[in-house]
Design an enzyme around this catalytic site. Sequence first.
Site, PDB file in Angstrom:
ATOM      1  N   LYS A 268      -7.529  -9.830   9.431  1.00 45.77           N
ATOM      2  CA  LYS A 268      -6.701  -9.055  10.365  1.00 45.77           C
ATOM      3  C   LYS A 268      -6.431  -7.673   9.785  1.00 45.77           C
ATOM      4  O   LYS A 268      -5.702  -7.530   8.800  1.00 45.77           O
ATOM      5  CB  LYS A 268      -5.356  -9.747  10.625  1.00 45.77           C
ATOM      6  CG  LYS A 268      -4.601  -9.064  11.756  1.00 45.77           C
ATOM      7  CD  LYS A 268      -3.121  -9.334  11.755  1.00 45.77           C
ATOM      8  CE  LYS A 268      -2.292  -8.215  11.225  1.00 45.77           C
ATOM      9  NZ  LYS A 268      -2.404  -6.918  11.895  1.00 45.77           N
TER      10      LYS A 268
ATOM     11  N   GLU B  40      -0.283  -9.404  -2.548  1.00 43.93           N
ATOM     12  CA  GLU B  40      -0.353  -8.096  -3.231  1.00 43.93           C
ATOM     13  C   GLU B  40       0.654  -7.214  -2.516  1.00 43.93           C
ATOM     14  O   GLU B  40       0.426  -6.799  -1.381  1.00 43.93           O
ATOM     15  CB  GLU B  40      -1.764  -7.503  -3.097  1.00 43.93           C
ATOM     16  CG  GLU B  40      -2.876  -8.341  -3.674  1.00 43.93           C
ATOM     17  CD  GLU B  40      -3.067  -8.114  -5.168  1.00 43.93           C
ATOM     18  OE1 GLU B  40      -2.371  -7.280  -5.758  1.00 43.93           O
ATOM     19  OE2 GLU B  40      -3.923  -8.811  -5.741  1.00 43.93           O
TER      20      GLU B  40
ATOM     21  N   CYS C   9       0.610   1.463  -3.293  1.00 44.00           N
ATOM     22  CA  CYS C   9       1.507   0.497  -3.931  1.00 44.00           C
ATOM     23  C   CYS C   9       1.608   0.752  -5.432  1.00 44.00           C
ATOM     24  O   CYS C   9       2.586   0.387  -6.052  1.00 44.00           O
ATOM     25  CB  CYS C   9       0.991  -0.898  -3.665  1.00 44.00           C
ATOM     26  SG  CYS C   9      -0.768  -1.015  -3.951  1.00 44.00           S
TER      27      CYS C   9
ATOM     28  N   GLU D 242      10.803   1.489  -2.491  1.00 41.25           N
ATOM     29  CA  GLU D 242       9.463   2.058  -2.337  1.00 41.25           C
ATOM     30  C   GLU D 242       9.482   3.013  -1.144  1.00 41.25           C
ATOM     31  O   GLU D 242       9.681   2.583  -0.011  1.00 41.25           O
ATOM     32  CB  GLU D 242       8.459   0.922  -2.084  1.00 41.25           C
ATOM     33  CG  GLU D 242       7.046   1.408  -2.040  1.00 41.25           C
ATOM     34  CD  GLU D 242       6.061   0.293  -1.705  1.00 41.25           C
ATOM     35  OE1 GLU D 242       6.348  -0.505  -0.796  1.00 41.25           O
ATOM     36  OE2 GLU D 242       5.011   0.228  -2.351  1.00 41.25           O
TER      37      GLU D 242
HETATM   38  P1  NAD Z   1       3.260  -4.513   6.245  1.00 43.45           P
HETATM   39  O1  NAD Z   1       3.818  -5.556   5.370  1.00 43.45           O
HETATM   40  O2  NAD Z   1       4.114  -3.930   7.297  1.00 43.45           O
HETATM   41  O3  NAD Z   1       1.957  -5.047   6.989  1.00 43.45           O
HETATM   42  C1  NAD Z   1       0.853  -5.575   6.287  1.00 43.45           C
HETATM   43  C2  NAD Z   1       0.060  -6.456   7.214  1.00 43.45           C
HETATM   44  O4  NAD Z   1       0.855  -7.600   7.545  1.00 43.45           O
HETATM   45  C3  NAD Z   1      -0.318  -5.798   8.534  1.00 43.45           C
HETATM   46  O5  NAD Z   1      -1.626  -6.175   8.896  1.00 43.45           O
HETATM   47  C4  NAD Z   1       0.691  -6.389   9.492  1.00 43.45           C
HETATM   48  O6  NAD Z   1       0.249  -6.435  10.824  1.00 43.45           O
HETATM   49  C5  NAD Z   1       0.842  -7.795   8.936  1.00 43.45           C
HETATM   50  N1  NAD Z   1       2.079  -8.490   9.330  1.00 43.45           N
HETATM   51  C6  NAD Z   1       3.250  -7.947   9.741  1.00 43.45           C
HETATM   52  N2  NAD Z   1       4.130  -8.935  10.045  1.00 43.45           N
HETATM   53  C7  NAD Z   1       3.509 -10.111   9.810  1.00 43.45           C
HETATM   54  C8  NAD Z   1       3.897 -11.479   9.925  1.00 43.45           C
HETATM   55  N3  NAD Z   1       5.104 -11.835  10.352  1.00 43.45           N
HETATM   56  N4  NAD Z   1       3.001 -12.428   9.587  1.00 43.45           N
HETATM   57  C9  NAD Z   1       1.777 -12.094   9.122  1.00 43.45           C
HETATM   58  N5  NAD Z   1       1.344 -10.820   9.022  1.00 43.45           N
HETATM   59  C10 NAD Z   1       2.199  -9.830   9.347  1.00 43.45           C
HETATM   60  O7  NAD Z   1       2.705  -3.394   5.256  1.00 43.45           O
HETATM   61  P2  NAD Z   1       2.041  -2.007   5.636  1.00 43.45           P
HETATM   62  O8  NAD Z   1       3.144  -1.130   6.131  1.00 43.45           O
HETATM   63  O9  NAD Z   1       0.820  -2.202   6.457  1.00 43.45           O
HETATM   64  O10 NAD Z   1       1.533  -1.493   4.202  1.00 43.45           O
HETATM   65  C11 NAD Z   1       2.348  -0.883   3.301  1.00 43.45           C
HETATM   66  C12 NAD Z   1       2.831  -1.860   2.250  1.00 43.45           C
HETATM   67  O11 NAD Z   1       1.730  -2.517   1.637  1.00 43.45           O
HETATM   68  C13 NAD Z   1       3.577  -1.186   1.109  1.00 43.45           C
HETATM   69  O12 NAD Z   1       4.730  -1.919   0.779  1.00 43.45           O
HETATM   70  C14 NAD Z   1       2.586  -1.238  -0.034  1.00 43.45           C
HETATM   71  O13 NAD Z   1       3.169  -1.201  -1.301  1.00 43.45           O
HETATM   72  C15 NAD Z   1       1.866  -2.506   0.230  1.00 43.45           C
HETATM   73  N6  NAD Z   1       0.544  -2.481  -0.414  1.00 43.45           N
HETATM   74  C16 NAD Z   1       0.320  -3.272  -1.504  1.00 43.45           C
HETATM   75  C17 NAD Z   1      -0.899  -3.236  -2.149  1.00 43.45           C
HETATM   76  C18 NAD Z   1      -1.174  -4.073  -3.368  1.00 43.45           C
HETATM   77  O14 NAD Z   1      -2.339  -4.270  -3.691  1.00 43.45           O
HETATM   78  N7  NAD Z   1      -0.181  -4.587  -4.060  1.00 43.45           N
HETATM   79  C19 NAD Z   1      -1.920  -2.428  -1.663  1.00 43.45           C
HETATM   80  C20 NAD Z   1      -1.661  -1.641  -0.548  1.00 43.45           C
HETATM   81  C21 NAD Z   1      -0.425  -1.690   0.079  1.00 43.45           C
END
Ligand code: NAD
Length: 499
Positions: free
Chosen positions: A187, A261, A300, A401
């Site tokens: 997804k 992650e 991140c 963050e």
């Molecule tokens: P997010 O948590 O809002 O969304 C991530 C994904 O989860 C999206 O595809 C979203 O549609 C999905 N999602 C949302 N609600 C959900 C639910 N209830 N059940 C299942 N899936 C759901 O994050 P974002 O805004 O897309 O990305 C930014 C965040 O990602 C930041 O906090 C960043 O630090 C983190 N990030 C971490 C890494 C890592 O490797 N540690 C890498 C990149 C980004």
Amino acid sequence: MKHQTTLELKTDEVPDWPMYIDGEWVTSEGGGWTDAVCPSRTDTVLARVPEGTAADVDRAVAAARKAQPAWAAQHFTARQKVLNAIADSLEEHAEELSVLTAQDTGNALRTQARPESATLVALFRYFAGVAGEFKGTVLPAGDNQLQYTRIEPLGVVGAILPWNSPLMIAAMKIPAALAAGNTLVVKPAEDAPLTILRMAEIAAEHLPAGVLNIVTGFGETVGDAIVRHEGINKVSFTGSSEVGRLVGGVAGGRIVATSLELGGKSPNIVFPSAASPERIEETAAGCLLAMRFTRQGQSCTAGSRLFVHEDVYEEFLEVLARHVGALKVGDPLDEDTDMGTIISAKQHAQVCEYVEEGKQQEGVRVILDGSNPDVEGLEGYYQGPTILAGASNEWRISREEVFGPVLVVIPWREVDEVVAMANDSHYGLAAFVWSADLDEAIGTAHRIESGWVQVNQGGGQVVGQSYGGYKDSGIGREFSLEGAIAGFTQTKQINVKLG
Ligand code: NAD
């Protein structure tokens, strides 16, 4: 249905980009579509993608389950050949994928989007190369015993992606899961689905139907349905700690393998020796990289808490401000641009709110304020770099963050004090230590509670390294063979009595 492979930035005609299930390009069962808006030209809808539903997840999981046994039953060299062929095709299309990344995410083509496509190719090659290493052991148990382990795939992996560097994060999951014999339902983030659809289209030429499925849509519907689906054997999630906690709770309740992650607020520690006249320019340039300013801080692993020793504080700030102030914010497609745009209106508003709050703090010194940059008439979510000095590790902007180009600078005097401040965070993803004295640097690196510490460099992520978080930054490791064995396989012990 097929989709066109290049996008013109037009405002009048919006192409439909279907999603990919069971070897077919399909619309959603619910019939809905969502717009993929270009963050650097917000009057432009790049394409429409299907608004997936739980029924679409059902279809994708069924296809992945059907395809998995045959995919896993092959000799590993067959999977290796496929992954290498995908890497070659992706490399042929690397420039197109980079341009699409710049359009879809706002990440600048030269500084960010091209390196992301290169990492995608490199990770497909890396996991092709190690495909034969998913292997077991034999116990020396005597001549009349054969006691061995098999490293078996988990089955169907549900991969949930964020928007900040979609291709790179997809590359941490897809080739690793495939090399180990799993199939996938992926997804993409609702804010950046296009590069993932195009990558799948390129990869699909080499894959049997059902092995890789992409379901577009919202997290609360498609993401949630993946995590809850009984046909999903592993959830590999990258995103915020907030959603990660939710996802981990549901997956834990189902007792399925999960890797998370998540977010970070990484410390970046400058010792006086790293700011000597010979080293100060290199250290400042490295801190710029560590802060991921050229990805608008939307990383991140951004080293967003900069701890500078009191003895070199003023001169280091001056050099850093010169480096960061020289960054050109602009059209992500322009070769001269260093920094593109924030992903969305929501994220942009959130970053601005943090900046405003930071500027109100008592004792703050605004070294750079990136609000409202001038970008030659383009309407988009542009935000330049902000540096706030004289900060306290207690401020909200130092603890949460921001996920934007905002750096706080905190002075320190004693090593124990700076290590304590660095570790005083619920996050533990990355860290950076700068010192000319390697004993001092490595001694400090060992005391930091983070999954990844870099010494005297700010970029430096290499294929095959361990990658993942401590504390609220997550569980599990990706990017490496060890991480893939732990994350995408299970071990079966077989004990045989011979003659
Ligand atoms: P997010 O948590 O809002 O969304 C991530 C994904 O989860 C999206 O595809 C979203 O549609 C999905 N999602 C949302 N609600 C959900 C639910 N209830 N059940 C299942 N899936 C759901 O994050 P974002 O805004 O897309 O990305 C930014 C965040 O990602 C930041 O906090 C960043 O630090 C983190 N990030 C971490 C890494 C890592 O490797 N540690 C890498 C990149 C980004």
